[in-house]
Design an enzyme around this catalytic site. Sequence first.
Site, PDB file in Angstrom:
ATOM      1  N   LYS A  81       0.789  -1.224   0.000  1.00  0.00           N
ATOM      2  CA  LYS A  81       0.000   0.000   0.000  1.00  0.00           C
ATOM      3  C   LYS A  81       0.827   1.283   0.000  1.00  0.00           C
ATOM      4  CE  LYS A  81      -4.550  -1.004   0.389  1.00  0.00           C
ATOM      5  NZ  LYS A  81      -5.650  -0.308  -0.302  1.00  0.00           N
ATOM      6  N   ASP A 128      -7.686  -0.099   6.977  1.00  0.00           N
ATOM      7  CA  ASP A 128      -7.716  -1.308   7.785  1.00  0.00           C
ATOM      8  C   ASP A 128      -6.352  -1.572   8.393  1.00  0.00           C
ATOM      9  OD1 ASP A 128      -6.217  -3.804   6.297  1.00  0.00           O
ATOM     10  OD2 ASP A 128      -6.886  -2.254   4.916  1.00  0.00           O
TER      11      ASP A 128
END
Length: 408
Positions: A81, A128
């Site tokens: 990410k 998350d």
Amino acid sequence: MMDIAAFHYIANEQARKANPDKTQVRSMDRQATEQVKRFHKSFPEYEPTPLHSLKALSRKLNVGAIWIKDESYRFGLNAFKVLGGSYAVGKYLAKRLNMDISEITFEKLQMPEIKERLGELTFVTATDGNHGRGIAWAANRLGQKSVVFMPKGSSAARLYNIRKEGAEASITELNYDDTVRLANRYAAEHNGVLIQDSAWEGYEEIPTWIMQGYSTLINETMEQIKADGQNAPTHVFLQAGVGSFAASVLGYYVAEFGDDRPATIIVEPSEAACIYKSATENDGKPHAVTGDLPTIMAGLACGEPSTVAWGILRDYADMYISCPDAVSAKAMRMLGNPLPGDPQIISGESGAVGLGVLSLIQEEQALREVGERLQLNEKSRVLIISTEGDTDPEGYRDIVWNGKYPSF
């Protein structure tokens, strides 16, 4: 046998048909992806992540090759990410400095005079875990602040890792999509900068930059395959949350190969399958999945498709699949306990699901039609991207050691 009652699929009959109204992918063309990679290569931590070949498993599953791109090595953050978040931060800062991203390096952004021109900024996001950690990491190294909100049920280990990077971080009592809305409000009220891969009307520029940032990993992958003297993949399994990662890789393949691109299969958890639901509605619009979105695949527990990603996934993906958590759990065990000769790969819940789906299609008689539709056979070369390692170590051990979410 695994219970496949919760396994659903729909083929996209329009994916290969010419249509001038299809979503354009110019933002993912070669010039754009090379620019992204140049920026990432300016990071001291940059090096390509491994591409593993699972020869023994490919024989067992009756395909020609299985490649696993292992993003657990990315920048020491155990997940991919950071590629999207760091590039979006770079693009935002370049724009604020009235400079082109090609003039920007990570080292330059750390210079005191640049920091003085920028002033004190606060980057805000919902996550998350993996995206937020990447934003916190980038902000910390640039001497800026970050505020990170996490949905209810988030892992304490992931929260700790975000705080360790210097962020102000907390777990909310909201699901992912409502946590995104909370982050957006916070940024607006506190003069912060929202860096989110979810996109909606009026908020699409930064999510597009994030999608571009992800292209470094597929750019690397194709270079690694070519350097090994192999042909390009015939099939690629891409997991989706809001869809930004999957659309980034698919957009790259459309821009680079056109109709000669690999067959692309979008994979989601049954309890958070917003891309699958959107595809089944057959009206061309994105549709949300609501509720708590209970799934072990925390990185995919998203109920609302990104408006930027949806058009690419709608127009070019070949198949959409939703599957139960046990599919991912099985693949985590397969990768962690490989066949003789194959490398061990530590893959987290969201990283392993593509392999789980491939193995299910190839091993379950009831899913033979799926394999036939995809033309999966002994000549197929399959690419799967393990987007994270054991970012929740306790949860990983529960599955791999203790057999949580069994296959039988």
